[in-house]
Write an enzyme that holds these catalytic residues in place. Structure first.
Site, PDB file in Angstrom:
ATOM      1  N   TYR A  95      -2.263  -0.057  10.477  1.00 36.40           N
ATOM      2  CA  TYR A  95      -2.510  -0.699   9.182  1.00 36.40           C
ATOM      3  C   TYR A  95      -1.271  -0.597   8.297  1.00 36.40           C
ATOM      4  O   TYR A  95      -0.768  -1.598   7.764  1.00 36.40           O
ATOM      5  CB  TYR A  95      -3.712  -0.058   8.478  1.00 36.40           C
ATOM      6  CG  TYR A  95      -3.771  -0.429   7.012  1.00 36.40           C
ATOM      7  CD1 TYR A  95      -4.118  -1.722   6.615  1.00 36.40           C
ATOM      8  CD2 TYR A  95      -3.412   0.484   6.017  1.00 36.40           C
ATOM      9  CE1 TYR A  95      -4.118  -2.078   5.270  1.00 36.40           C
ATOM     10  CE2 TYR A  95      -3.414   0.137   4.678  1.00 36.40           C
ATOM     11  CZ  TYR A  95      -3.767  -1.149   4.312  1.00 36.40           C
ATOM     12  OH  TYR A  95      -3.756  -1.505   2.977  1.00 36.40           O
ATOM     13  N   LYS A 115       1.561  -3.514   6.827  1.00 33.80           N
ATOM     14  CA  LYS A 115       1.978  -3.745   5.429  1.00 33.80           C
ATOM     15  C   LYS A 115       3.497  -3.631   5.300  1.00 33.80           C
ATOM     16  O   LYS A 115       4.136  -4.402   4.584  1.00 33.80           O
ATOM     17  CB  LYS A 115       1.290  -2.739   4.498  1.00 33.80           C
ATOM     18  CG  LYS A 115      -0.206  -2.979   4.350  1.00 33.80           C
ATOM     19  CD  LYS A 115      -0.481  -4.254   3.547  1.00 33.80           C
ATOM     20  CE  LYS A 115      -1.946  -4.602   3.490  1.00 33.80           C
ATOM     21  NZ  LYS A 115      -2.231  -5.838   2.760  1.00 33.80           N
ATOM     22  N   SER A 162       0.832  -1.215   0.000  1.00 33.79           N
ATOM     23  CA  SER A 162       0.000   0.000   0.000  1.00 33.79           C
ATOM     24  C   SER A 162       0.858   1.254   0.000  1.00 33.79           C
ATOM     25  O   SER A 162       1.927   1.284   0.624  1.00 33.79           O
ATOM     26  CB  SER A 162      -0.873  -0.022   1.257  1.00 33.79           C
ATOM     27  OG  SER A 162      -1.473   1.224   1.468  1.00 33.79           O
TER      28      SER A 162
HETATM   29  P1  NAD Z   1     -11.401  -5.838   0.673  1.00 35.49           P
HETATM   30  O1  NAD Z   1     -11.677  -5.708   2.120  1.00 35.49           O
HETATM   31  O2  NAD Z   1     -12.496  -5.502  -0.283  1.00 35.49           O
HETATM   32  O3  NAD Z   1     -10.898  -7.315   0.350  1.00 35.49           O
HETATM   33  C1  NAD Z   1     -10.166  -8.095   1.290  1.00 35.49           C
HETATM   34  C2  NAD Z   1     -10.806  -9.474   1.317  1.00 35.49           C
HETATM   35  O4  NAD Z   1     -10.052 -10.297   2.233  1.00 35.49           O
HETATM   36  C3  NAD Z   1     -12.244  -9.464   1.795  1.00 35.49           C
HETATM   37  O5  NAD Z   1     -13.045 -10.211   0.903  1.00 35.49           O
HETATM   38  C4  NAD Z   1     -12.194 -10.115   3.189  1.00 35.49           C
HETATM   39  O6  NAD Z   1     -13.375 -10.827   3.475  1.00 35.49           O
HETATM   40  C5  NAD Z   1     -10.980 -11.021   3.051  1.00 35.49           C
HETATM   41  N1  NAD Z   1     -10.294 -11.310   4.312  1.00 35.49           N
HETATM   42  C6  NAD Z   1      -9.930 -10.436   5.270  1.00 35.49           C
HETATM   43  N2  NAD Z   1      -9.309 -11.080   6.279  1.00 35.49           N
HETATM   44  C7  NAD Z   1      -9.283 -12.387   5.950  1.00 35.49           C
HETATM   45  C8  NAD Z   1      -8.767 -13.562   6.569  1.00 35.49           C
HETATM   46  N3  NAD Z   1      -8.165 -13.502   7.785  1.00 35.49           N
HETATM   47  N4  NAD Z   1      -8.902 -14.737   5.947  1.00 35.49           N
HETATM   48  C9  NAD Z   1      -9.514 -14.810   4.721  1.00 35.49           C
HETATM   49  N5  NAD Z   1     -10.033 -13.751   4.092  1.00 35.49           N
HETATM   50  C10 NAD Z   1      -9.906 -12.548   4.695  1.00 35.49           C
HETATM   51  O7  NAD Z   1     -10.099  -4.963   0.364  1.00 35.49           O
HETATM   52  P2  NAD Z   1      -9.484  -4.511  -1.035  1.00 35.49           P
HETATM   53  O8  NAD Z   1      -9.729  -3.063  -1.194  1.00 35.49           O
HETATM   54  O9  NAD Z   1      -9.881  -5.442  -2.101  1.00 35.49           O
HETATM   55  O10 NAD Z   1      -7.944  -4.685  -0.681  1.00 35.49           O
HETATM   56  C11 NAD Z   1      -7.248  -5.854  -1.003  1.00 35.49           C
HETATM   57  C12 NAD Z   1      -5.826  -5.729  -0.506  1.00 35.49           C
HETATM   58  O11 NAD Z   1      -5.228  -4.568  -1.071  1.00 35.49           O
HETATM   59  C13 NAD Z   1      -5.693  -5.590   0.997  1.00 35.49           C
HETATM   60  O12 NAD Z   1      -4.551  -6.306   1.415  1.00 35.49           O
HETATM   61  C14 NAD Z   1      -5.473  -4.108   1.194  1.00 35.49           C
HETATM   62  O13 NAD Z   1      -4.747  -3.857   2.370  1.00 35.49           O
HETATM   63  C15 NAD Z   1      -4.684  -3.759  -0.050  1.00 35.49           C
HETATM   64  N6  NAD Z   1      -4.806  -2.367  -0.480  1.00 35.49           N
HETATM   65  C16 NAD Z   1      -6.044  -1.834  -0.689  1.00 35.49           C
HETATM   66  C17 NAD Z   1      -6.175  -0.521  -1.112  1.00 35.49           C
HETATM   67  C18 NAD Z   1      -7.519   0.125  -1.297  1.00 35.49           C
HETATM   68  O14 NAD Z   1      -7.603   1.343  -1.217  1.00 35.49           O
HETATM   69  N7  NAD Z   1      -8.580  -0.629  -1.558  1.00 35.49           N
HETATM   70  C19 NAD Z   1      -5.019   0.244  -1.341  1.00 35.49           C
HETATM   71  C20 NAD Z   1      -3.769  -0.340  -1.136  1.00 35.49           C
HETATM   72  C21 NAD Z   1      -3.681  -1.648  -0.696  1.00 35.49           C
HETATM   73  C1  WQD Z   2      -9.176   9.942   0.363  1.00 37.25           C
HETATM   74  C2  WQD Z   2      -9.368  11.403   0.661  1.00 37.25           C
HETATM   75  C3  WQD Z   2      -9.827  11.909   2.964  1.00 37.25           C
HETATM   76  C4  WQD Z   2     -13.649   9.939   3.252  1.00 37.25           C
HETATM   77  C5  WQD Z   2      -6.596   4.938   2.182  1.00 37.25           C
HETATM   78  C6  WQD Z   2      -5.467   4.252   2.873  1.00 37.25           C
HETATM   79  C7  WQD Z   2      -4.449   3.840   1.861  1.00 37.25           C
HETATM   80  C8  WQD Z   2      -5.086   3.049   0.753  1.00 37.25           C
HETATM   81  C9  WQD Z   2      -6.156   3.818   0.119  1.00 37.25           C
HETATM   82  C10 WQD Z   2      -5.164   0.793   1.580  1.00 37.25           C
HETATM   83  C11 WQD Z   2      -8.684  11.834   1.950  1.00 37.25           C
HETATM   84  C12 WQD Z   2     -10.989  12.261   2.093  1.00 37.25           C
HETATM   85  C13 WQD Z   2     -12.436  10.438   2.821  1.00 37.25           C
HETATM   86  C14 WQD Z   2     -14.721  10.842   3.483  1.00 37.25           C
HETATM   87  C15 WQD Z   2     -13.289  12.659   2.791  1.00 37.25           C
HETATM   88  N1  WQD Z   2      -5.715   1.864   1.244  1.00 37.25           N
HETATM   89  N2  WQD Z   2     -12.267  11.763   2.595  1.00 37.25           N
HETATM   90  N3  WQD Z   2     -14.489  12.168   3.231  1.00 37.25           N
HETATM   91  O1  WQD Z   2      -6.965   7.795   3.213  1.00 37.25           O
HETATM   92  O2  WQD Z   2      -6.117   8.411   0.902  1.00 37.25           O
HETATM   93  O3  WQD Z   2      -6.088   6.111   1.601  1.00 37.25           O
HETATM   94  O4  WQD Z   2      -7.120   4.156   1.127  1.00 37.25           O
HETATM   95  O5  WQD Z   2      -4.009   0.518   1.576  1.00 37.25           O
HETATM   96  O6  WQD Z   2      -3.526   3.070   2.525  1.00 37.25           O
HETATM   97  O7  WQD Z   2      -4.877   5.146   3.795  1.00 37.25           O
HETATM   98  O8  WQD Z   2      -8.260   7.100   1.127  1.00 37.25           O
HETATM   99  O9  WQD Z   2     -10.588   7.197   0.389  1.00 37.25           O
HETATM  100  O10 WQD Z   2     -10.103   7.195   2.866  1.00 37.25           O
HETATM  101  O11 WQD Z   2      -9.532   9.207   1.525  1.00 37.25           O
HETATM  102  O12 WQD Z   2     -13.138  13.851   2.595  1.00 37.25           O
HETATM  103  O13 WQD Z   2     -15.831  10.482   3.896  1.00 37.25           O
HETATM  104  O14 WQD Z   2     -10.762  11.639   0.848  1.00 37.25           O
HETATM  105  O15 WQD Z   2      -9.628  12.889   3.944  1.00 37.25           O
HETATM  106  O16 WQD Z   2      -8.190  13.110   1.745  1.00 37.25           O
HETATM  107  P1  WQD Z   2      -6.825   7.451   1.800  1.00 37.25           P
HETATM  108  P2  WQD Z   2      -9.703   7.592   1.488  1.00 37.25           P
END
Ligand code: NAD
Ligand code: WQD
Length: 351
Positions: free
Chosen positions: A155, A159, A131
């Site tokens: 979190y 990672k 992330s």
């Molecule tokens: P998500 O929550 O939609 O998907 C994660 C899935 O993993 C879910 O279906 C959940 O049920 C499953 N899960 C959680 N814990 C589990 C466990 N212990 N055993 C089995 N299944 C489990 O999240 P996402 O947005 O699809 O993110 C996927 C990955 O990408 C995560 O590792 C997240 O940290 C990373 N990531 C997400 C974002 C983002 O903004 N969405 C950004 C950067 C990194």
């Molecule tokens: C985006 C912008 C908020 C909600 C997170 C994780 C990052 C990655 C992506 C997993 C920010 C603003 C948000 C709301 C708002 N995930 N906001 N009103 O925080 O950039 O990133 O998700 O790895 O690690 O930190 O994403 O969508 O929460 O926020 O104004 O109700 O929107 O302040 O500026 P973020 P986000």
């Protein structure tokens, strides 16, 4: 057909989630056999049904917690797994401040449990979901892979610790090949409108919140701060379409065999978008302005996070194909067609 040097069966942990489900569609379209392990702690069985319908092919689904070694071992014993994509994790920054031990247990414990099962079954290829949050409060714009990690919440720390333990595991087991993809802000949905982001409970992230305001499930978007040192005072992020992120995973699987060890790649567009610009773009996508209210800053937010994705572009020829209008248009199509998310869809466990 897949060249014989490429993995044919891919285990996808967290494959029912937002990014995992889109990646499963991409893998099935490329003829990979797909096995999913997900405990549905943040997803619905309906997502798996939709993946199979969209792909026109089945996958194999196991409802299990990744930390259940016996369940995981049974999956590895039942399938000739060639490579693993590891999405399963908890991902809400704010929640991680409240329950850090759960985040360490699930995100780090889940990863070590998976590594142990992989090792026990001779599986050496892994794509890991990292992330942009590991860069923390760095003021640098844009951020490249060699910029220092400085996680500011449990979190992000989970990672970063996973990346470090993966580096150590690679040093000890030279046959191990790991690609960590650091995504910036994945948003959007499958262009069909059948697959998208459907978080359980109140959305933590801005895009699913906007989607639920647009469909009338929530009254208005709280905008967290308009006094940042950015052009309009609201935070700037690098939003990237989830199908471009899914394509990055498909490419990563194809490149796992290139070399052993840990390699790290950013996935972002390199373009910054403010919260107010996103609100405006979403309003244009759904045909009416989105109500919002300016609130105070959200603790832990940083002003700007933008990716330098030069490395992945240079090494794999990956580049984004979808712009902000497509991200908003596709997200809106999914929400419009599924106002209650996957809640009213059937259960994959009946398959
Ligand atoms: P998500 O929550 O939609 O998907 C994660 C899935 O993993 C879910 O279906 C959940 O049920 C499953 N899960 C959680 N814990 C589990 C466990 N212990 N055993 C089995 N299944 C489990 O999240 P996402 O947005 O699809 O993110 C996927 C990955 O990408 C995560 O590792 C997240 O940290 C990373 N990531 C997400 C974002 C983002 O903004 N969405 C950004 C950067 C990194
Ligand atoms: C985006 C912008 C908020 C909600 C997170 C994780 C990052 C990655 C992506 C997993 C920010 C603003 C948000 C709301 C708002 N995930 N906001 N009103 O925080 O950039 O990133 O998700 O790895 O690690 O930190 O994403 O969508 O929460 O926020 O104004 O109700 O929107 O302040 O500026 P973020 P986000």
């Amino acid at each position: 057909m897949i060249p014989s040097t490429e993995p044919a069966t891919v285990l996808v942990t967290g494959g029912a989630g937002f990014i995992g489900s889109h990646t499963c569609v991409e893998l099935l379209a490329r003829d990979y056999e797909v096995v999913v392990v997900d405990d549905h702690s943040n997803s619905s069985p309906g997502a798996i049904d939709q993946v199979q319908k969209l792909a026109g092919r089945p996958l194999t689904f196991y409802r299990a917690d990744l930390r259940d070694r016996a369940a995981l071992d049974a999956v590895f014993e039942a399938h000739p797994i060639d490579a693993v994509i590891h999405f399963a994790a908890k991902k809400a920054v704010g929640e991680s401040m409240r329950i850090p031990l759960d985040y360490f247990d699930i995100n780090i414990g889940g990863t070590t449990s998976l590594l142990r099962s992989m090792h026990a079954h001779g599986v050496h290829q892994l794509v890991f979901s990292s992330s942009c949050s590991i860069y923390g409060s760095s003021a640098k714009v844009p951020l490249a892979e060699d910029d220092p990690a400085a996680p500011t919440n449990p979190y992000a720390r989970s990672k970063w610790i996973c990346e470090q333990l993966l580096a150590d595991a690679c040093a000890r087991y030279p046959e191990l090949a790991v690609i960590a993809l650091r995504y910036f802000n994945p948003v959007g949905a499958h262009p069909s409108g059948k697959l998208g982001e459907d978080p359980l409970g109140l959305p933590n992230n801005v895009m699913p919140y906007l989607m639920q305001v647009a469909v009338g499930r929530l009254p208005e978007l709280p905008v967290f701060g308009n006094d940042y040192p950015t052009p309009d005072g609201t935070c700037v992020r690098d939003y990237i379409h989830v199908t471009d992120v899914a394509d990055g995973h498909r490419l990563a699987v194809e490149h796992l065999a290139d070399e052993p060890g840990l390699r790290v790649f950013n996935l972002g567009t390199g373009t910054g978008v403010s919260v107010l610009e996103l609100v405006k773009a979403f309003g244009e996508a759904c045909g009416r302005p989105i109500p919002y209210r300016i609130e105070g800053r959200r603790p832990g937010d940083v002003a700007r996070l933008i990716a330098d994705s030069t490395r992945v572009e240079r090494e794999w020829g990956w580049h984004t194909t979808q712009d902000l209008a497509a991200m908003c248009g596709d997200a809106w199509r999914f929400q419009k067609l599924n106002p209650h998310g996957y809640g009213n869809l059937s259960s994959s466990e009946e398959l």
